[in-house]
Design an enzyme around this catalytic site. Structure first.
Site, mmCIF file in Angstrom:
data_model
loop_
_atom_site.group_PDB
_atom_site.id
_atom_site.type_symbol
_atom_site.label_atom_id
_atom_site.label_comp_id
_atom_site.label_asym_id
_atom_site.label_seq_id
_atom_site.Cartn_x
_atom_site.Cartn_y
_atom_site.Cartn_z
ATOM 1 N N ASN A 30 0.874 -1.170 0.000
ATOM 2 C CA ASN A 30 0.000 0.000 0.000
ATOM 3 C C ASN A 30 0.913 1.222 0.000
ATOM 4 O O ASN A 30 1.441 1.611 1.046
ATOM 5 C CB ASN A 30 -0.893 -0.055 1.258
ATOM 6 N N LYS A 37 3.152 0.734 3.266
ATOM 7 C CA LYS A 37 2.726 -0.280 4.240
ATOM 8 C C LYS A 37 2.791 -1.614 3.523
ATOM 9 O O LYS A 37 2.420 -1.701 2.352
ATOM 10 C CB LYS A 37 1.272 -0.056 4.657
ATOM 11 N N ARG A 114 -2.472 -2.094 -3.544
ATOM 12 C CA ARG A 114 -3.691 -1.307 -3.356
ATOM 13 C C ARG A 114 -3.602 -0.122 -4.313
ATOM 14 O O ARG A 114 -2.625 0.639 -4.283
ATOM 15 C CB ARG A 114 -3.759 -0.807 -1.918
ATOM 16 N N HIS A 203 -12.741 2.875 -0.351
ATOM 17 C CA HIS A 203 -12.776 1.848 0.715
ATOM 18 C C HIS A 203 -13.472 0.573 0.230
ATOM 19 O O HIS A 203 -13.972 -0.212 1.034
ATOM 20 C CB HIS A 203 -13.553 2.329 1.960
ATOM 21 N N GLY A 233 -13.018 4.985 9.868
ATOM 22 C CA GLY A 233 -11.614 5.121 10.267
ATOM 23 C C GLY A 233 -11.312 6.600 10.315
ATOM 24 O O GLY A 233 -12.189 7.405 10.650
ATOM 25 N N GLY A 235 -10.512 8.217 7.547
ATOM 26 C CA GLY A 235 -11.478 8.425 6.465
ATOM 27 C C GLY A 235 -12.696 7.578 6.795
ATOM 28 O O GLY A 235 -12.555 6.558 7.464
ATOM 29 N N ARG A 264 -11.775 15.560 7.117
ATOM 30 C CA ARG A 264 -12.559 15.966 5.935
ATOM 31 C C ARG A 264 -13.992 16.304 6.329
ATOM 32 O O ARG A 264 -14.574 15.628 7.185
ATOM 33 C CB ARG A 264 -12.593 14.846 4.893
ATOM 34 N N ASP A 305 -8.903 12.286 16.740
ATOM 35 C CA ASP A 305 -8.905 10.942 17.310
ATOM 36 C C ASP A 305 -10.105 10.794 18.245
ATOM 37 O O ASP A 305 -10.243 11.541 19.217
ATOM 38 C CB ASP A 305 -7.591 10.706 18.069
ATOM 39 N N ARG A 307 -10.782 8.734 20.445
ATOM 40 C CA ARG A 307 -10.450 8.452 21.862
ATOM 41 C C ARG A 307 -10.277 9.751 22.631
ATOM 42 O O ARG A 307 -10.785 9.904 23.744
ATOM 43 C CB ARG A 307 -9.135 7.647 21.959
ATOM 44 N N GLY A 353 -11.226 1.697 12.588
ATOM 45 C CA GLY A 353 -10.804 2.147 13.922
ATOM 46 C C GLY A 353 -11.916 2.611 14.844
ATOM 47 O O GLY A 353 -12.056 2.127 15.974
ATOM 48 N N GLU A 356 -14.933 -0.191 15.028
ATOM 49 C CA GLU A 356 -14.611 -1.398 15.791
ATOM 50 C C GLU A 356 -14.414 -1.118 17.270
ATOM 51 O O GLU A 356 -14.562 -2.021 18.098
ATOM 52 C CB GLU A 356 -13.334 -2.047 15.229
ATOM 53 N N GLU A 407 -8.227 -5.227 5.115
ATOM 54 C CA GLU A 407 -8.035 -4.889 3.701
ATOM 55 C C GLU A 407 -6.856 -5.651 3.092
ATOM 56 O O GLU A 407 -6.911 -6.047 1.932
ATOM 57 C CB GLU A 407 -7.850 -3.377 3.556
HETATM 58 P P1 ADP Z 1 -7.254 4.808 8.815
HETATM 59 O O1 ADP Z 1 -6.887 3.438 8.308
HETATM 60 O O2 ADP Z 1 -8.348 5.477 8.043
HETATM 61 O O3 ADP Z 1 -6.105 5.710 9.105
HETATM 62 P P2 ADP Z 1 -8.253 3.432 11.184
HETATM 63 O O4 ADP Z 1 -9.290 2.536 10.646
HETATM 64 O O5 ADP Z 1 -6.992 2.836 11.723
HETATM 65 O O6 ADP Z 1 -7.931 4.625 10.211
HETATM 66 O O7 ADP Z 1 -8.931 4.302 12.343
HETATM 67 C C1 ADP Z 1 -8.200 5.290 13.023
HETATM 68 C C2 ADP Z 1 -9.109 5.989 13.997
HETATM 69 O O8 ADP Z 1 -9.753 5.032 14.835
HETATM 70 C C3 ADP Z 1 -8.368 6.905 14.957
HETATM 71 O O9 ADP Z 1 -8.244 8.187 14.403
HETATM 72 C C4 ADP Z 1 -9.261 6.918 16.155
HETATM 73 O O10 ADP Z 1 -10.148 8.006 16.058
HETATM 74 C C5 ADP Z 1 -10.088 5.662 16.057
HETATM 75 N N1 ADP Z 1 -9.855 4.739 17.173
HETATM 76 C C6 ADP Z 1 -8.879 3.820 17.314
HETATM 77 N N2 ADP Z 1 -9.005 3.179 18.507
HETATM 78 C C7 ADP Z 1 -10.082 3.714 19.127
HETATM 79 C C8 ADP Z 1 -10.729 3.495 20.374
HETATM 80 N N3 ADP Z 1 -10.285 2.594 21.239
HETATM 81 N N4 ADP Z 1 -11.810 4.250 20.659
HETATM 82 C C9 ADP Z 1 -12.276 5.164 19.795
HETATM 83 N N5 ADP Z 1 -11.712 5.415 18.608
HETATM 84 C C10 ADP Z 1 -10.634 4.715 18.264
#
Ligand code: ADP
Length: 421
Positions: A30, A37, A114, A203, A233, A235, A264, A305, A307, A353, A356, A407
């Site tokens: 990727n 990656k 990818r 995606h 995520g 995105g 975005r 983020d 979190r 992210g 899940e 993916e």
């Molecule tokens: P991408 O592949 O688009 O960069 P991911 O699918 O890895 O993104 O998602 C990243 C995002 O997931 C982070 O910016 C964060 O906001 C969120 N994230 C990751 N872990 C947690 C968690 N435990 N609680 C809430 N959000 C989370």
């Protein structure tokens, strides 16, 4: 997703002839503008042998992170200047070779790349030949941020292993089944067609994988199941998948349309852009940067983020609270819209992210949707886990699920299916 040889059937036949019978490994690449990656998988049993990342390519402090999963060894990290993608791939080869794997291994069946934008033409994984590469290049005007980096990665890998089949797996491919009334913008047809302006969606690899895994979780055939997939995520995109085929998705010509994302804006009145030009005096590039990099959650509250946003909400931070509410409101609108598009919804699947991991986003976005047949189970939703699971109440007409996306596995599966068919 079915392996579709697309337009490169001659190249496919040649590629198949080249792959030795015992070659079962696929290297997934990727390539971004400043990062690569990678993951090496053995498709004999779908196991991951190694995974890693080369980042900050072109800087003095490039970093290589490598996890040798096959040997169970410790993660390795090193910093060194890496000038370009060729040096990056050499670093990847060195890391893999140190584990007894490698780009020159006879066990390697193919490299799966990818590729973000495949336009209308590529509806499935495609063995890359000169003509395919030229078409990916022709799509640069609609994917100026992504396709050039993907092309660099492909060219570099082809230079290092010209004998090996190189397969492109497109983010847009899964969405090529969208009917014209979902894919076409209500724009002047001539102008739109002259500039390839339509909704492509992104995606797609994740939406394909997650919709299939959701059907598995329900114990049903994917062709019998209608799913709304919410890929949240950094995105984020939603899709309406009818019997395994995408019928609508939230991203459009570019990954800017649709849901609120990390940086975005998602959906916005297009007149905002004229307003920013005419009234705020911003250049096209400044507007582009504002909408793609300084909007969404980060624009609303300074954090992208979820979190951190959750933590700030816990302290009563109002900007974080409002950002969360805008994010969730948009999500609910898409769930409602896609319920109408599908007519019958069997499942809503959360992935990536945020999808899940954030029970709070799932709870807030599904709250009060009983009229749509959606009822969450609070306890199931709050339990953390790493595998696909149901979080809806037993009485819920629509199953709600958390389905971790993968993916890389999907790219490897599609690549291997194509070269070993
Ligand atoms: P991408 O592949 O688009 O960069 P991911 O699918 O890895 O993104 O998602 C990243 C995002 O997931 C982070 O910016 C964060 O906001 C969120 N994230 C990751 N872990 C947690 C968690 N435990 N609680 C809430 N959000 C989370």
């Amino acid at each position: 997703m079915t392996a579709n040889a697309g337009p490169a059937t001659d190249a496919t036949a040649a590629a198949q002839a080249d792959a030795p019978a015992e070659a079962t490994q696929v290297l997934v690449l990727n390539s971004g503008s400043s990062s690569v990656k990678y993951q090496l998988l053995d498709m004999a049993d779908s196991t991951r042998l190694a995974t890693g990342l080369v980042e900050r390519i072109g800087e003095e402090t490039s970093r290589v992170t490598h996890a040798p999963l096959a040997t169970g060894g410790a993660k390795r990290e090193r910093e060194q200047p890496i000038a370009d993608h060729e040096e990056a791939l050499r670093a990847v080869t060195e890391e893999l070779t140190a584990d007894g794997l490698g780009l020159d291994s006879p066990k390697l069946a193919a490299i799966g790349h990818r590729v973000v934008h495949g336009g209308q033409r590529f509806s499935g994984p495609t063995v890359i030949d000169r003509e395919v590469l030229a078409e990916i290049e022709r799509l640069i005007p609609v994917a100026p941020l992504h396709n050039p980096a993907n092309i660099t990665g492909i060219r570099t890998a082809m230079g290092l292993r010209p004998d090996l089949p190189q397969v492109a797996v497109f983010d847009t491919a899964f969405h090529t089944t969208m009917p014209e009334h979902a894919a076409r913008y209500a724009l002047d047809v001539e102008t739109a067609d002259a500039h390839r302006i339509r909704r492509y969606g992104f995606h797609g690899t994740s939406h394909a994988y997650v919709s299939r895994e959701t059907a598995k979780l329900l114990g049903r055939d994917v062709t019998d199941v209608n799913v709304i997939v919410l890929h949240l995520g950094n995105g984020a995109s939603a899709s309406a998948v009818e019997g395994g085929r995408c019928v609508d998705t939230s991203m459009g010509l570019t990954p800017l349309e649709g849901l609120v994302m990390g940086t975005r804006s998602g959906d916005i009145d297009p007149a905002v852009t004229f307003h920013l030009r005419r009234v705020a005096g911003m250049s096209v590039d400044e507007v582009d940067e504002l909408l793609n990099k300084k909007s969404g959650l980060i624009g609303l509250c300074g954090d992208n983020d979820m979190r951190e946003i959750g933590r700030r909400m816990g302290e009563g931070d109002r900007a974080a609270q409002l950002a969360f509410e805008i994010y969730v409101h948009r999500l609910r609108k898409y769930v409602g819209a896609y319920t109408a598009v599908l007519g019958r919804v069997d499942a809503v699947a959360f992935t990536a992210g945020v999808g899940e991991n954030s029970a709070a986003v799932r709870e807030a976005s599904m709250r009060g949707l009983g009229a749509l047949g959606i009822e969450l189970d609070a306890v199931r939703n709050s339990v953390r886990g790493s595998s696909a699971r149901l979080i809806s109440a037993d009485t819920s007409r629509v199953a709600v699920a958390v389905v971790p996306t993968d993916e890389e596995l999907e790219i490897a599966t599609q690549t291997y299916a194509l070269v070993s068919a």
